[in-house]
Design an enzyme around this catalytic site. Structure first.
Site, mmCIF file in Angstrom:
data_model
loop_
_atom_site.group_PDB
_atom_site.id
_atom_site.type_symbol
_atom_site.label_atom_id
_atom_site.label_comp_id
_atom_site.label_asym_id
_atom_site.label_seq_id
_atom_site.Cartn_x
_atom_site.Cartn_y
_atom_site.Cartn_z
ATOM 1 N N GLU A 275 0.820 -1.216 0.000
ATOM 2 C CA GLU A 275 0.000 0.000 0.000
ATOM 3 C C GLU A 275 0.853 1.265 0.000
ATOM 4 O OE1 GLU A 275 -2.471 -0.915 3.456
ATOM 5 O OE2 GLU A 275 -0.942 -0.089 4.775
ATOM 6 N N PRO A 276 1.543 1.519 -1.110
ATOM 7 C CA PRO A 276 2.318 2.757 -1.190
ATOM 8 C C PRO A 276 1.398 3.979 -1.316
ATOM 9 C CG PRO A 276 2.905 1.185 -2.954
ATOM 10 C CD PRO A 276 1.622 0.730 -2.338
ATOM 11 N N GLY A 277 1.865 5.098 -0.826
ATOM 12 C CA GLY A 277 1.156 6.364 -1.018
ATOM 13 C C GLY A 277 2.038 7.313 -1.817
ATOM 14 N N ARG A 314 6.513 19.772 4.770
ATOM 15 C CA ARG A 314 7.589 18.787 4.909
ATOM 16 C C ARG A 314 8.963 19.382 5.246
ATOM 17 N NH1 ARG A 314 9.210 15.632 1.576
ATOM 18 N NH2 ARG A 314 9.296 13.772 2.856
ATOM 19 N N TYR A 318 10.000 17.837 8.663
ATOM 20 C CA TYR A 318 10.936 16.707 8.551
ATOM 21 C C TYR A 318 12.314 17.136 8.094
ATOM 22 C CZ TYR A 318 6.518 14.013 8.153
ATOM 23 O OH TYR A 318 5.281 13.467 8.337
ATOM 24 N N CYS A 368 4.952 33.517 10.483
ATOM 25 C CA CYS A 368 5.785 34.042 11.566
ATOM 26 C C CYS A 368 6.364 32.904 12.400
ATOM 27 C CB CYS A 368 4.981 34.995 12.427
ATOM 28 S SG CYS A 368 4.624 36.508 11.548
HETATM 29 C C1 LIG Z 1 1.191 6.397 5.428
HETATM 30 C C2 LIG Z 1 0.865 4.966 5.266
HETATM 31 C C3 LIG Z 1 1.170 4.288 4.087
HETATM 32 C C4 LIG Z 1 1.885 4.933 2.925
HETATM 33 O O1 LIG Z 1 3.140 5.393 3.224
HETATM 34 P P1 LIG Z 1 4.016 5.994 2.031
HETATM 35 O O2 LIG Z 1 5.301 6.335 2.654
HETATM 36 O O3 LIG Z 1 3.295 7.204 1.536
HETATM 37 O O4 LIG Z 1 4.126 4.956 0.989
HETATM 38 C C5 LIG Z 1 0.779 2.968 3.969
HETATM 39 N N1 LIG Z 1 0.142 2.338 4.985
HETATM 40 C C6 LIG Z 1 -0.178 2.961 6.136
HETATM 41 C C7 LIG Z 1 -0.887 2.205 7.200
HETATM 42 C C8 LIG Z 1 0.186 4.284 6.320
HETATM 43 O O5 LIG Z 1 -0.117 4.882 7.475
#
Ligand SMILES: *Cc1c(COP(=O)(O)O)cnc(C)c1O
Length: 443
Positions: A275-277, A314, A318, A368
């Site tokens: 599950e990449p985002g 970000r 980070y 600010c």
């Molecule tokens: C944030 C998250 C992701 C995706 O992380 P990426 O770094 O964006 O790929 C996948 N699974 C869960 C449960 C997350 O919280």
């Protein structure tokens, strides 16, 4: 999907058409998020080609814009949702319950209420619980549907400690307790379908070893769970696929991540789920921001811009690096601002193609806060008032982390899809912020 499967592994900021971005900035104003949907699809297709045997979910929190959810769902992605709000947006984008996984992290009661209600219409929905309490709270609401258990494997990977969730006790149940918890859930009538872990964001070339170790633990756990509790449908090893933020960073080699994942998982009688985002959206987005102030400070040149940490958090949160490009300097034109900062000749490093000197600049937003910087002392073509800067790799965790701090309305989002361009989300106004107040403000 054949052609797109061989799309370039990364789109650099320098690959974007400067003239096109400039025209978007002048048409829609700044700050402006621009997202290229075709690039999102390309990113999905490359992952799909590397993981042909896996189920792929998109982690919605990286960029929840409806157009993104629809595009990825149309490509075949399921949607992994971190809240009831995201689950609602996923369903509204056209996903059916079978394509929606809701990952409950200390879920507020109203999230669980909403999810259980949605489940009664969409019984294919999957809930991933990370604590026994969450399972009990689901049972209290009459939920006995598809249940996945999030485990904490006790190993972390990631580019920054704030996203190393595997090691953080907040997420998941200790892996060694998984069987007992799942036996109990099965006894209570839940349909146990999977185990899940996400050990943080930033799977990269040099962290493949950690990834392998983590996936191997998940494989072992899946086999133990199958023996003790019954067959699982899937083993979800999360996301965290890194993208190169720096210009000289190599892109992730998806094939080697896929090979490492398969080898480490071993034989399991369950489907692999990822599950990449970030990976799908990061390089599909840029943030455009206009230079409004150029100032020679004691030790640096401060380039003031109209986007800040409220637009793209970000760098401030980070210490993240984002590439920055001056569109006017690239196009060799001079903006309609009235002149560059006074230059100290000792700062002059070189002259670029447009005739501008390259000087170290600190690009700062309008908030600010001293942390409201996009970079410090970075060599960039001398900025002039009215220039538009493009900040790259802004498609992931950009708009999603935007805030109203300093009463700053959030920016507009434009979607580019082939030759088509559309305003996908309008710019907010201060009225959008104050309209929630209930005091009489007219006095
Ligand atoms: C944030 C998250 C992701 C995706 O992380 P990426 O770094 O964006 O790929 C996948 N699974 C869960 C449960 C997350 O919280």
């Amino acid at each position: 999907m054949t052609d797109a499967a061989v799309s370039p592994p990364v789109r650099r900021l320098s690959d974007w058409d400067a003239a096109k971005l400039e025209s978007l900035a002048s048409e829609y104003g700044t700050p402006l998020y621009v997202l290229d949907l075709e690039r999102v699809r390309e990113n999905y297709r490359r992952v799909d080609a590397a993981f042909p045997d896996a189920d792929i979910l998109y982690a919605v929190k990286a960029n929840a814009l409806g157009a993104v959810l629809t595009a990825l769902h149309d490509e075949g992605a399921g949607l992994e949702c971190a809240s009831a709000g995201e689950a609602r947006r996923a369903l509204e984008a056209g996903a059916s319950g079978t394509h929606v996984h809701y990952t409950a992290v200390n879920p507020p009661a109203r999230d669980l209420d909403w999810i259980v209600e949605a489940w009664s219409d969409q019984p294919g929905l999957t809930v991933t619980a990370g604590s026994e309490d969450t399972i009990s709270r689901l049972a209290d609401r009459g939920y006995d549907g598809r249940l996945c258990l999030r485990v904490n494997p006790g190993i972390g990977a990631g580019h920054h400690e704030k996203v190393q969730t595997g090691a953080a006790a907040k997420f998941g149940v200790p892996a060694e307790r998984a069987i007992e918890i799942l036996e109990d859930a099965t006894g209570r009538g839940f349909d146990v379908v999977g185990i899940h872990a996400h050990v943080g964001s930033g799977v990269s070339r040099d962290q493949l070893e950690a990834h392998r170790e983590f996936v191997a633990r998940m494989g072992d756990l899946a086999r133990d769970v199958s023996d003790a509790v019954g067959t699982l449908e899937f083993v979800d090893v999360g996301g965290g696929f890194g993208v190169p933020y720096r210009e000289d960073e190599e892109p992730l080699d998806l094939e080697s991540v896929a090979d490492a994942t398969r080898a480490a998982l071993g034989e399991v009688d369950a489907r692999l789920t990822i599950e990449p985002g970030r990976y799908f959206v990061a390089d599909a987005g840029v943030l455009l921001t206009e230079v409004n102030t150029v100032k020679q400070a004691r030790e640096t040149t401060v380039t003031g811009v109209d986007a800040g940490m409220t637009t793209l958090l970000r760098p401030a949160m980070y210490d993240a690096y984002h590439p920055i490009r001056n569109l006017q300097a690239d196009a060799g034109t001079v903006a309609n601002g009235d002149g560059a900062a006074d230059l100290d000749s000792s700062d002059v490093r070189s002259i670029d193609g447009s005739g501008r000197e390259t000087i170290p600049q600190t690009v700062a937003g309008p908030i600010c806060e001293s942390g409201d910087l996009f970079c410090s002392d970075r060599d960039l073509p001398a900025s002039e008032r009215g220039d538009v800067l493009a900040i790259g790799n802004a498609g992931a965790y950009g708009y999603e982390m935007a805030s109203h701090y300093n009463s700053r309305p959030r920016p507009a989002s434009v979607v580019v899809d082939g030759d088509a361009v559309r305003l996908s989300r309008r710019r907010e106004t201060v009225d959008d912020i104050t309209r929630l107040e209930r005091e009489d403000r007219t006095k």
